[in-house]
Write a protein that holds these residues in place. Structure first.
Motif, mmCIF file in Angstrom:
data_model
loop_
_atom_site.group_PDB
_atom_site.id
_atom_site.type_symbol
_atom_site.label_atom_id
_atom_site.label_comp_id
_atom_site.label_asym_id
_atom_site.label_seq_id
_atom_site.Cartn_x
_atom_site.Cartn_y
_atom_site.Cartn_z
ATOM 1 N N ASP A 186 -11.513 -9.043 11.662
ATOM 2 C CA ASP A 186 -11.290 -10.448 11.324
ATOM 3 C C ASP A 186 -10.077 -10.666 10.429
ATOM 4 N N ALA A 187 -9.451 -9.569 10.023
ATOM 5 C CA ALA A 187 -8.276 -9.696 9.157
ATOM 6 C C ALA A 187 -7.114 -8.959 9.811
ATOM 7 N N GLU A 188 -5.918 -9.517 9.624
ATOM 8 C CA GLU A 188 -4.737 -8.847 10.183
ATOM 9 C C GLU A 188 -3.703 -8.687 9.072
ATOM 10 N N VAL A 189 -3.237 -7.458 8.885
ATOM 11 C CA VAL A 189 -2.205 -7.220 7.883
ATOM 12 C C VAL A 189 -0.860 -7.459 8.570
ATOM 13 N N VAL A 190 -0.182 -8.548 8.210
ATOM 14 C CA VAL A 190 1.039 -8.912 8.943
ATOM 15 C C VAL A 190 2.311 -8.484 8.204
ATOM 16 N N ALA A 191 2.176 -8.053 6.956
ATOM 17 C CA ALA A 191 3.335 -7.507 6.237
ATOM 18 C C ALA A 191 2.809 -6.534 5.193
ATOM 19 N N GLY A 192 3.599 -5.513 4.894
ATOM 20 C CA GLY A 192 3.209 -4.526 3.874
ATOM 21 C C GLY A 192 2.039 -3.697 4.344
ATOM 22 N N GLY A 193 1.018 -3.594 3.472
ATOM 23 C CA GLY A 193 -0.179 -2.843 3.852
ATOM 24 C C GLY A 193 -0.064 -1.357 3.566
ATOM 25 N N THR A 194 0.985 -0.954 2.846
ATOM 26 C CA THR A 194 1.144 0.465 2.507
ATOM 27 C C THR A 194 1.165 0.629 0.990
ATOM 28 N N TYR A 195 0.908 1.851 0.563
ATOM 29 C CA TYR A 195 0.909 2.142 -0.876
ATOM 30 C C TYR A 195 1.176 3.625 -1.079
ATOM 31 N N ASP A 196 1.641 3.965 -2.272
ATOM 32 C CA ASP A 196 2.001 5.365 -2.536
ATOM 33 C C ASP A 196 2.030 5.574 -4.046
ATOM 34 N N LYS A 197 1.250 6.543 -4.528
ATOM 35 C CA LYS A 197 1.246 6.763 -5.986
ATOM 36 C C LYS A 197 1.830 8.117 -6.362
ATOM 37 N N THR A 198 2.651 8.678 -5.496
ATOM 38 C CA THR A 198 3.212 10.000 -5.790
ATOM 39 C C THR A 198 4.003 9.976 -7.102
ATOM 40 N N LYS A 199 4.900 9.018 -7.226
ATOM 41 C CA LYS A 199 5.737 8.971 -8.440
ATOM 42 C C LYS A 199 5.289 7.845 -9.378
ATOM 43 N N GLY A 200 5.030 6.697 -8.776
ATOM 44 C CA GLY A 200 4.577 5.540 -9.550
ATOM 45 C C GLY A 200 3.532 4.815 -8.719
ATOM 46 N N TYR A 201 2.937 3.791 -9.304
ATOM 47 C CA TYR A 201 1.848 3.082 -8.609
ATOM 48 C C TYR A 201 2.429 1.960 -7.745
ATOM 49 N N PHE A 202 2.960 2.340 -6.599
ATOM 50 C CA PHE A 202 3.668 1.374 -5.760
ATOM 51 C C PHE A 202 2.781 0.849 -4.628
ATOM 52 N N VAL A 203 2.685 -0.464 -4.573
ATOM 53 C CA VAL A 203 1.945 -1.129 -3.497
ATOM 54 C C VAL A 203 2.916 -2.110 -2.852
ATOM 55 N N ALA A 204 3.152 -1.965 -1.560
ATOM 56 C CA ALA A 204 4.101 -2.855 -0.880
ATOM 57 C C ALA A 204 3.549 -4.279 -0.855
ATOM 58 N N PRO A 205 4.428 -5.277 -1.011
ATOM 59 C CA PRO A 205 3.965 -6.665 -0.891
ATOM 60 C C PRO A 205 3.238 -6.854 0.442
ATOM 61 N N THR A 206 2.006 -7.298 0.350
ATOM 62 C CA THR A 206 1.129 -7.296 1.521
ATOM 63 C C THR A 206 0.634 -8.710 1.840
ATOM 64 N N VAL A 207 0.740 -9.059 3.122
ATOM 65 C CA VAL A 207 0.217 -10.356 3.565
ATOM 66 C C VAL A 207 -0.904 -10.102 4.569
ATOM 67 N N ILE A 208 -2.070 -10.621 4.246
ATOM 68 C CA ILE A 208 -3.224 -10.502 5.143
ATOM 69 C C ILE A 208 -3.492 -11.889 5.717
ATOM 70 N N VAL A 209 -3.687 -11.965 7.026
ATOM 71 C CA VAL A 209 -4.124 -13.244 7.606
ATOM 72 C C VAL A 209 -5.611 -13.107 7.918
ATOM 73 N N ALA A 210 -6.410 -13.994 7.358
ATOM 74 C CA ALA A 210 -7.864 -13.894 7.503
ATOM 75 C C ALA A 210 -8.385 -15.075 8.298
ATOM 76 N N ARG A 211 -9.205 -14.769 9.313
ATOM 77 C CA ARG A 211 -9.769 -15.869 10.107
ATOM 78 C C ARG A 211 -10.802 -16.635 9.278
ATOM 79 N N ASP A 212 -11.603 -15.866 8.534
ATOM 80 C CA ASP A 212 -12.654 -16.481 7.717
ATOM 81 C C ASP A 212 -12.043 -16.972 6.397
#
Ligand code: NAD
Length: 524
Positions: free
Chosen positions: A385-411
């Motif tokens: 019911d949810a679609e990640v249309v941008a971002g959706g990735t993350y990586d904490k190898t060096k720092g706590y990086f979370v890509a700007p994420t856009v979720i489209v939710a039907r509900d």
């Protein structure tokens, strides 16, 4: 004596090779070279406990910036005693002297302290130069200058007198000490909460959030250089519940100036309630808390303006502003166009450490926050019911990086439309363009919070309808602008419902909470 009429501090641009950029780069290098040993400050003394804990930049968690000395319950008692010892002289000092101290603090911050506080905020809280500038420099300078002007205005508010009768109000400070409990995300808030109470003649015990200690230390040096007497503000690094346990049982506890999460504020309120019969006076409870801030676009909205509001409003400072947009309602006639622009914007933004001035997005504050965001993102990836249309990735190898994420939710009540995530994740619900009125009810009813919200429309009737129907949905309501970036003196800031007591930081309303007026009638 008239205090200077305050003007908002101009924001510096940090263009390549500008003097402010060169100075800031130099300061960043200098701070990174040192590995500072950060003491607590109690009664004007530096207190070292031997229990040294490291501070790391969130974007480079293996690097040690500094060590701070953590205190225990005994240090909390020491801080309260130091505050109470300083109280008689401070409370008796004519207000003009208090004004002078904070006006000097503003000037020092506008000048020699600017680069250092900005650099400390950048490194300690992973804020890029532009976000640090509008927070640690401009907003805090504004708080100091405007609060001084508001103080004079407040003292000037006097009752009427008549022949033979002189009535007056004496705006006494609270009888006891104020506890300033501050969050990680704004250096300006951390600076404002203890100083606004102190400005009104109160003495303060200040406990910052641990990730903000690096810039808190610079603030304490600034207050000292501005001439703040010893013991007026006592800075302690103690675990929150440990500090609370001593403070909320103390007979002289006179008020709390809090900014942080709703859950913590509610716990604190309960603790205060349980101890209410111990106190000399009913304590002032002032708290600015969580949010689930919205952007609502009407079918008549300007698509590009909505997209820019989403990109900036949801992702500046990694979405870790209490005012950050985190749920968005788009009409079916514009949704594709708006989301297209957002994706275009996000394709150009860079993520990384704070020393590269081209990075729009930096790291989220802690591993706990990172892991929480990763869980929600994984949940959205797995949910049909949810679609990640941008971002959706993350990586904490060096720092706590979370890509700007856009979720489209039907509900429209999808979990990320409701929970406060406090990170660079925004959820969009596309509504039938014929159903604007019903969507207003949805916006109003989905969240217990009411901090900020924005409505975009070109249709005046729609703007009016939204303003009326969402009257209680946001303490700061924006029309055709993003819901972040309140400016002291222009948009007094604070939310209602589960977002806080709405005592509007940087306003006369807030200062009123730190005085206990005595009405005096004298007959001749
Ligand atoms: P937080 O609630 O985790 O911490 C705030 C402060 O309370 C910290 O100093 C922390 O150490 C202390 N604390 C935590 N638990 C405690 C306890 N049980 N007893 C006593 N003290 C305790 O908040 P945070 O993570 O630093 O900041 C983010 C939160 O702040 C978000 O929810 C955000 O919405 C909110 N916030 C609100 C505003 C606003 O104006 N409404 C502004 C900034 C941040």
């Amino acid at each position: 004596f008239n205090v200077p009429t305050p003007l908002n501090e101009p924001v510096k641009g940090y263009a390549p090779d500008s003097p402010e950029r060169l100075e800031l780069v130099k300061m960043l290098k200098e701070l990174k070279r040192q590995e500072r040993d950060i003491p607590m400050h109690i009664g004007g003394q530096e207190v070292r406990t031997g229990r040294r804990l490291p501070l790391h930049p969130p974007h480079d968690h293996q690097h040690v910036l500094a060590h701070f000395h953590e205190g225990d319950a005994g240090h909390v008692t020491q801080a309260i005693d130091a505050a109470l010892a300083a109280r008689p002289a401070w409370a008796a000092l004519p207000w003009e002297h208090r004004a002078a101290i904070f006006l000097k603090a503003a000037d020092l911050l506008a000048g020699p302290y600017r680069a250092r506080l900005n650099a400390a905020t950048m490194l300690g809280q992973s804020k890029n130069a532009f976000q640090a500038e509008i927070d640690a420099a401009c907003e805090l300078i504004d708080f100091f200058r405007f609060n001084v002007a508001f103080m004079q205005e407040l003292y000037g508010q006097q009752p009427i007198s008549s022949p033979g009768i002189w009535n007056r109000l004496e705006h006494r400070p609270l009888e006891g000490f104020v506890f300033a409990l501050t969050p990680f995300n704004f250096t300006s808030i951390a600076g404002n909460l203890p100083t606004s109470a102190a400005l009104m003649g109160n003495v303060v015990v200040w406990k910052p959030a641990y990730p903000q200690i690096y810039s808190a230390q610079v603030l304490m040096e600034l207050f000292k250089e501005a001439g703040l007497p010893d013991g007026v503000i006592n800075l302690i690094y103690v675990d929150g519940p440990v500090a609370g346990d001593v403070i909320f049982k103390h007979r002289d506890f006179a008020g709390i100036h809090f900014t942080g999460s709703t859950k913590v504020f509610q716990t604190i309120w309960q603790e205060i309630g349980q101890n209410i019969s111990r106190y000399k006076s009913y304590p002032r409870i002032v708290g600015e808390t969580g949010g689930k801030d919205f952007i609502l676009a009407h079918p008549s909205a300007h698509a590009k303006a909505v997209a820019t509001a989403i990109t900036r409003g949801a992702f500046e400072y990694q979405g870790q502003k209490c005012s950050a947009a985190s749920r968005v309602y788009l009409p079916s006639n514009l949704a594709d166009e708006i989301l297209g622009y957002v994706k275009e914007d996000l394709a150009t933004v860079k993520m990384g450490d704070v020393e590269d001035f081209g990075n729009f997005v930096n790291a989220v504050i802690t591993e706990v926050s990172f892991d929480k965001l990763a869980r929600y993102i994984d949940g959205a990836h797995a949910d049909p019911d949810a679609e990640v249309v941008a971002g959706g990735t993350y990586d904490k190898t060096k720092g706590y990086f979370v890509a700007p994420t856009v979720i489209v939710a039907r509900d429209p009540k999808y979990v990320t439309m409701c929970d406060e995530l406090f990170g660079p994740v925004v959820t969009v619900h596309v509504y039938d363009a014929e159903q604007f009125e019903a969507t207003l009810d949805l916006v109003d009813g989905t969240s217990p919070y009411a901090l900020t919200g924005a409505v975009f429309a070109q249709d005046r009737y729609a703007i009016d309808l939204a303003s009326q129907r969402l009257v209680n949905a946001a303490g700061n309501f924006y029309i055709n602008d993003k819901p972040t970036g309140a400016v002291v003196g222009q948009q007094p800031f604070g939310g209602a419902r589960a977002s806080g007591t709405n005592d509007k930081a940087g306003s006369i309303l807030n200062l009123l909470r730190w005085v206990s007026p005595r009405a005096i009638k004298e007959t001749f």
